[in-house]
Motif scaffolding. Structure first.
Motif, PDB file in Angstrom:
ATOM      1  N   UNK A   1       0.737  -1.328   0.086  1.00 53.51           N
ATOM      2  CA  UNK A   1      -0.226   0.106  -0.067  1.00 53.51           C
ATOM      3  C   UNK A   1       0.944   1.332  -0.126  1.00 53.51           C
ATOM      4  N   UNK A   2       2.131   1.300  -0.169  1.00 55.13           N
ATOM      5  CA  UNK A   2       2.982   2.206  -0.297  1.00 55.13           C
ATOM      6  C   UNK A   2       2.635   3.006  -1.559  1.00 55.13           C
ATOM      7  N   UNK A   3       2.281   4.106  -1.373  1.00 50.72           N
ATOM      8  CA  UNK A   3       1.988   5.022  -2.370  1.00 50.72           C
ATOM      9  C   UNK A   3       0.406   5.062  -2.741  1.00 50.72           C
ATOM     10  N   UNK A   4      -0.337   4.234  -1.931  1.00 49.98           N
ATOM     11  CA  UNK A   4      -1.773   3.869  -2.420  1.00 49.98           C
ATOM     12  C   UNK A   4      -2.557   4.442  -1.204  1.00 49.98           C
ATOM     13  N   UNK A   5      -1.995   4.915  -0.117  1.00 49.28           N
ATOM     14  CA  UNK A   5      -2.904   5.323   0.886  1.00 49.28           C
ATOM     15  C   UNK A   5      -3.016   7.056   0.958  1.00 49.28           C
ATOM     16  N   UNK A   6      -3.899   7.624   0.912  1.00 49.98           N
ATOM     17  CA  UNK A   6      -4.285   9.148   1.255  1.00 49.98           C
ATOM     18  C   UNK A   6      -4.907   9.303   2.688  1.00 49.98           C
TER      19      UNK A   6
ATOM     20  N   UNK B   1      10.921   4.244   6.137  1.00 50.47           N
ATOM     21  CA  UNK B   1      11.933   4.109   4.928  1.00 50.47           C
ATOM     22  C   UNK B   1      11.924   2.573   4.200  1.00 50.47           C
ATOM     23  N   UNK B   2      11.112   1.652   5.059  1.00 47.85           N
ATOM     24  CA  UNK B   2      10.564   0.563   4.630  1.00 47.85           C
ATOM     25  C   UNK B   2       9.306   0.114   4.312  1.00 47.85           C
ATOM     26  N   UNK B   3       8.464   1.250   4.065  1.00 47.11           N
ATOM     27  CA  UNK B   3       7.218   1.112   3.902  1.00 47.11           C
ATOM     28  C   UNK B   3       6.809   0.274   2.712  1.00 47.11           C
ATOM     29  N   UNK B   4       7.586   0.120   1.766  1.00 48.14           N
ATOM     30  CA  UNK B   4       7.328  -0.476   0.519  1.00 48.14           C
ATOM     31  C   UNK B   4       7.031  -2.170   0.788  1.00 48.14           C
ATOM     32  N   UNK B   5       7.537  -2.458   1.778  1.00 50.06           N
ATOM     33  CA  UNK B   5       7.579  -3.841   2.333  1.00 50.06           C
ATOM     34  C   UNK B   5       6.707  -3.954   3.503  1.00 50.06           C
ATOM     35  N   UNK B   6       6.718  -3.197   4.450  1.00 50.33           N
ATOM     36  CA  UNK B   6       5.819  -3.269   5.767  1.00 50.33           C
ATOM     37  C   UNK B   6       4.497  -2.863   5.633  1.00 50.33           C
ATOM     38  N   UNK B   7       4.005  -2.037   4.510  1.00 54.87           N
ATOM     39  CA  UNK B   7       2.718  -1.794   4.288  1.00 54.87           C
ATOM     40  C   UNK B   7       1.878  -2.907   3.349  1.00 54.87           C
TER      41      UNK B   7
ATOM     42  N   UNK C   1       4.702  12.562   5.820  1.00 54.10           N
ATOM     43  CA  UNK C   1       4.050  11.347   6.591  1.00 54.10           C
ATOM     44  C   UNK C   1       5.061  10.400   6.991  1.00 54.10           C
ATOM     45  N   UNK C   2       5.009   9.907   8.268  1.00 56.41           N
ATOM     46  CA  UNK C   2       5.799   8.971   8.733  1.00 56.41           C
ATOM     47  C   UNK C   2       4.986   8.027   9.389  1.00 56.41           C
ATOM     48  N   UNK C   3       5.220   6.841   9.059  1.00 61.64           N
ATOM     49  CA  UNK C   3       4.718   5.488   9.175  1.00 61.64           C
ATOM     50  C   UNK C   3       5.259   4.647  10.490  1.00 61.64           C
ATOM     51  N   UNK C   4       4.339   4.163  11.197  1.00 59.01           N
ATOM     52  CA  UNK C   4       4.661   3.237  12.409  1.00 59.01           C
ATOM     53  C   UNK C   4       3.922   2.068  12.257  1.00 59.01           C
ATOM     54  N   UNK C   5       4.591   0.828  12.848  1.00 62.76           N
ATOM     55  CA  UNK C   5       3.966  -0.157  13.059  1.00 62.76           C
ATOM     56  C   UNK C   5       3.428  -0.521  14.213  1.00 62.76           C
TER      57      UNK C   5
END
Length: 280
Positions: free
Chosen positions: A102-107, A132-138, A120-124
């Protein structure tokens, strides 16, 4: 920008006035705004009200009214899946595992309206920064949060948005399998799975979904099974979809009697409101 306004004086006499808008820079009300759209930006403004008619009893008069456009608040923002066909559509707030990141697919939206963000800063779920690893983590199902900082009309505002990538539930998902052609040779599962989809996405592109169908050894109706693969947490439950084995698959608007197109048979007419697989 100039905006015509209708107002009344203290004695209720109508007055036709024009309003010019200015933005504060080095001195008060010294920079005229040429487009009303510029009033969306946060800042301090003045509205200069003057008579529209030279022969108006108010000719020569002017009035400056100070006002402030405040930045919008990101409070109450929610995450949604971006619609590539409509950038203003923020209606899909349910985020479901589909095998892709969902990297780049969330608004993010406030009251159903997409908002601009500068960062935007993402956290698990454990609070680890995964930006920095959202492409895999999301990608995998789980709980996440995002700290968003606004820009444009939302400059200066920030918020924490919590969201979930839900497990793919095959019991409620939209499952479908294309009809297959049977011409006397058995059709194996490999020839069926290419037309199988989950929520309009090819089943082969969704890790964690197992597919079972066939073999097809004669024309007729069949059922395919979609189930959650072992040793994974992104997909749950199972579901089925029906499909048909037919002698020939035709385009949606094509129909045949024997080997002849009905349109080529003199005097023949045929119509249907839905595509149907059948034998005659």
């Amino acid at each position: 920008a100039t905006e015509a306004v209708d107002v009344k004086s203290a004695d209720e006499t109508p007055a036709n006035l024009h309003t010019n808008f200015y933005k504060k820079t080095a001195a008060d009300h010294d920079t005229q705004i040429n487009a009303l759209a510029d009033l969306k930006a946060p800042g301090t403004y003045w509205a200069k009200v003057v008579p529209a008619d030279a022969d108006s009893p108010y000719a020569g008069g002017e009035l400056y009214v100070k006002f402030v456009v405040s930045a919008g608040s990101l409070e109450g923002a929610v995450a949604y899946v971006v619609n590539d066909d409509d950038p203003f559509d923020a209606s899909q707030t349910e985020i479901v595992y589909d095998g892709a990141t969902y990297n780049g697919r969330i608004g993010f939206a406030v009251d159903g309206t997409p908002v601009q963000t500068s960062k935007v800063t993402y956290y698990d779920a454990q609070g680890n920064d995964i930006t920095s690893d959202q492409a895999d983590k999301l990608t995998a199902a789980g709980n996440f949060s995002a700290v968003i900082e606004g820009s444009g009309a939302y400059a200066g505002s920030s918020a924490t948005v919590r969201f979930e990538i839900k497990q793919l539930d095959l019991a409620t998902a939209q499952l479908a399998v294309d009809d297959v052609e049977y011409k006397g040779t058995t059709v194996q599962q490999s020839g069926i799975v290419t037309g199988a989809t989950v929520n309009n996405k090819a089943v082969s592109d969704i890790p964690g979904v197992s597919f079972s169908a066939g073999p097809v050894a004669k024309a007729g109706a069949y059922t395919a099974t979609f189930s959650a693969a072992d040793n994974q947490k992104n997909v749950v439950n199972s579901g089925t979809a029906s499909f048909n084995a037919v002698g020939e698959k035709l385009a949606d608007t094509a129909y045949k009697y024997g080997n002849a197109e009905l349109s080529s048979i003199e005097g023949a007419t045929f119509g249907t409101t839905a595509r149907t697989a059948f034998d005659v």
